[in-house]
Scaffold this active site. Structure first.
Site, PDB file in Angstrom:
ATOM      1  N   GLY A   1       3.408   4.010   5.128  1.00 33.81           N
ATOM      2  CA  GLY A   1       4.586   3.789   5.977  1.00 33.81           C
ATOM      3  C   GLY A   1       5.166   2.406   5.810  1.00 33.81           C
ATOM      4  O   GLY A   1       5.953   1.952   6.644  1.00 33.81           O
TER       5      GLY A   1
ATOM      6  N   PRO B   1       0.830  -1.209   0.000  1.00 32.18           N
ATOM      7  CA  PRO B   1       0.000   0.000   0.000  1.00 32.18           C
ATOM      8  C   PRO B   1       0.868   1.264   0.000  1.00 32.18           C
ATOM      9  O   PRO B   1       1.850   1.341   0.730  1.00 32.18           O
ATOM     10  CB  PRO B   1      -0.807  -0.100   1.305  1.00 32.18           C
ATOM     11  CG  PRO B   1      -0.613  -1.467   1.820  1.00 32.18           C
ATOM     12  CD  PRO B   1       0.585  -2.064   1.167  1.00 32.18           C
TER      13      PRO B   1
ATOM     14  N   GLY C   1       7.031   1.432   3.244  1.00 36.71           N
ATOM     15  CA  GLY C   1       8.252   1.455   2.416  1.00 36.71           C
ATOM     16  C   GLY C   1       8.025   1.076   0.966  1.00 36.71           C
ATOM     17  O   GLY C   1       8.887   0.448   0.347  1.00 36.71           O
ATOM     18  N   SER C   2       6.872   1.488   0.390  1.00 29.36           N
ATOM     19  CA  SER C   2       6.565   1.079  -0.989  1.00 29.36           C
ATOM     20  C   SER C   2       7.585   1.627  -1.993  1.00 29.36           C
ATOM     21  O   SER C   2       8.023   0.905  -2.893  1.00 29.36           O
ATOM     22  CB  SER C   2       5.151   1.513  -1.373  1.00 29.36           C
ATOM     23  OG  SER C   2       5.026   2.908  -1.275  1.00 29.36           O
ATOM     24  N   SER C   3       7.992   2.889  -1.830  1.00 29.32           N
ATOM     25  CA  SER C   3       8.916   3.461  -2.825  1.00 29.32           C
ATOM     26  C   SER C   3      10.292   2.816  -2.726  1.00 29.32           C
ATOM     27  O   SER C   3      10.940   2.542  -3.739  1.00 29.32           O
ATOM     28  CB  SER C   3       9.016   4.980  -2.662  1.00 29.32           C
ATOM     29  OG  SER C   3       9.665   5.307  -1.467  1.00 29.32           O
ATOM     30  N   ALA C   4      10.733   2.546  -1.500  1.00 33.22           N
ATOM     31  CA  ALA C   4      12.066   1.935  -1.327  1.00 33.22           C
ATOM     32  C   ALA C   4      12.094   0.524  -1.907  1.00 33.22           C
ATOM     33  O   ALA C   4      13.055   0.127  -2.575  1.00 33.22           O
ATOM     34  CB  ALA C   4      12.441   1.898   0.150  1.00 33.22           C
ATOM     35  N   ALA C   5      11.019  -0.242  -1.698  1.00 35.22           N
ATOM     36  CA  ALA C   5      10.966  -1.608  -2.221  1.00 35.22           C
ATOM     37  C   ALA C   5      11.058  -1.572  -3.747  1.00 35.22           C
ATOM     38  O   ALA C   5      11.753  -2.390  -4.370  1.00 35.22           O
ATOM     39  CB  ALA C   5       9.674  -2.290  -1.776  1.00 35.22           C
TER      40      ALA C   5
ATOM     41  N   ASP D   1      14.288   2.051   5.089  1.00 30.56           N
ATOM     42  CA  ASP D   1      13.367   1.337   4.187  1.00 30.56           C
ATOM     43  C   ASP D   1      14.132   0.564   3.121  1.00 30.56           C
ATOM     44  O   ASP D   1      13.864  -0.624   2.884  1.00 30.56           O
ATOM     45  CB  ASP D   1      12.401   2.312   3.510  1.00 30.56           C
ATOM     46  CG  ASP D   1      11.415   2.937   4.490  1.00 30.56           C
ATOM     47  OD1 ASP D   1      11.617   2.773   5.699  1.00 30.56           O
ATOM     48  OD2 ASP D   1      10.452   3.581   4.041  1.00 30.56           O
TER      49      ASP D   1
HETATM   50  C1  MEV Z   1       7.851   7.266   9.870  1.00 35.09           C
HETATM   51  O1  MEV Z   1       7.624   6.060   9.141  1.00 35.09           O
HETATM   52  C2  MEV Z   1       8.789   7.021  11.004  1.00 35.09           C
HETATM   53  C3  MEV Z   1       9.084   8.240  11.859  1.00 35.09           C
HETATM   54  O2  MEV Z   1       9.828   7.784  12.986  1.00 35.09           O
HETATM   55  C4  MEV Z   1       9.861   9.277  11.100  1.00 35.09           C
HETATM   56  C5  MEV Z   1      11.292   8.898  10.824  1.00 35.09           C
HETATM   57  O3  MEV Z   1      11.871   8.039  11.493  1.00 35.09           O
HETATM   58  O4  MEV Z   1      11.874   9.536   9.923  1.00 35.09           O
HETATM   59  C6  MEV Z   1       7.825   8.868  12.351  1.00 35.09           C
END
Ligand code: MEV
Length: 310
Positions: free
Chosen positions: A92, A88, A94-98, A139
């Site tokens: 959060g 998705p 990590g879609s772009s990094a993958a 990521d």
């Molecule tokens: C965001 O996925 C994670 C945070 O800790 C920000 C970061 O580490 O850069 C909120």
């Protein structure tokens, strides 16, 4: 055609606190981005969204990676790139990094270059800089190497953690999109204003991660679950939860998960629950019937790899 897949990631402990130097733990998950490379004129095509336009972030990230690879190896830049992701976007995970990691791996393989995963990670980080202004690198490192990782102040440590096959993680997507940068700024301002109080919360978050490492190594699922709840409470304290996050945490635990917490930036995003697989299908079905978008993931211990095109 040359294809590679790379996993997404989830932060298990320590998000936000990590920004001020506390440790965090993340792990790669069994949701993948797949990239295939073949000869042809330069074009980026997404299975989900079609032809990627010049000037878009994804297009620029792909170009940057290809250019960087060509500063090291002499590869053919005339390639057709097909991307397909089940991770998705904006959650959060990590879609772009993958995607960048899978692209680096597929492109170098297509080019018959002699490379290792360290180089794949370096190339992907270059592309990540196009997507996020200041990526931590967690990521792409997880997408490249897989498994569990501890990170603190820019230092990554691969962890010798392997959970048993009897457990997995439920991921509930709130579909509430938020801007990580804004939330991080607000948390930092709160810390400045109430630092005498919050210092102790940050210390608790650090100690929690050390305790979690021990519980993860011992596969003490009750303790991992309890620590997830404690971590969620600390995240609530610094203002990054949302009533939907809290509701889902209660539901996951009420239905039998060992523990649950928001993961990532918060104020929506995703909530994760540690679950015994014997309960997983029932909990998933119940949540789905209540209208939640839920899926199960396992840790991925392998990271990026080649796959057959199919
Ligand atoms: C965001 O996925 C994670 C945070 O800790 C920000 C970061 O580490 O850069 C909120």
């Amino acid at each position: 055609m040359t294809c590679s897949i790379a996993p997404g990631k989830i932060i298990l402990f320590g998000e936000h606190f990590v920004v001020k130097g506390a440790p965090a733990i993340g792990f790669a998950v069994s949701k993948y981005a797949k990239v295939c490379v073949e000869d042809g004129y330069f074009q980026v095509i997404s299975k989900q969204t079609g032809n990627i336009e010049q000037g878009s972030v994804l297009y620029r990230a792909v170009k940057r990676l290809i250019t960087y690879a060509n500063s090291i190896f002499k590869c053919d830049e005339d390639v057709r790139i097909l991307v397909d992701s089940e991770i998705p976007v904006g959650s959060g995970m990590g879609s772009s990094a993958a995607l960048s990691v899978a692209l680096a791996h597929a492109y170098l393989t297509h080019c018959n270059a002699s490379f290792d995963k360290k180089l794949v990670n370096e190339l992907a980080y270059e592309a990540e800089k196009e997507v996020h202004s200041k990526p931590s690198g967690i990521d792409n490192t997880l997408a490249t190497f897989g498994g569990f990782l501890k990170y603190r102040s820019g230092v990554f440590e691969k962890l010798d953690i392997r959970l048993g096959d009897e457990v997995g993680f439920l991921v509930v997507n709130t579909n509430l999109k938020r801007q990580t940068g804004i939330i991080v700024e607000e948390v930092l301002r709160l810390y400045e204003k109430y630092h005498e109080v919050l210092e102790n919360v940050y210390t608790a978050a650090s100690v929690l991660v050390e305790k979690a490492l021990k519980s993860l190594r011992e596969r003490d699922y009750e303790s991992i679950g309890r620590l997830m709840l404690l971590n969620h409470g600390l995240l609530w304290t610094i203002g990054v939860s949302h009533e939907i996050n809290d509701l889902i945490v209660h539901k996951l635990v009420g239905k039998g998960c060992y523990g649950a917490k928001l993961s990532g930036a918060g104020r929506g995003g995703i909530v994760i629950g540690l679950v015994n697989k014997s309960l997983s299908t029932r909990i998933e079905e119940e949540l789905r019937s209540e209208g939640f978008q839920v899926f199960r993931v396992n840790p991925d211990y392998e990271g990026v790899r080649s796959v057959e095109d199919n």
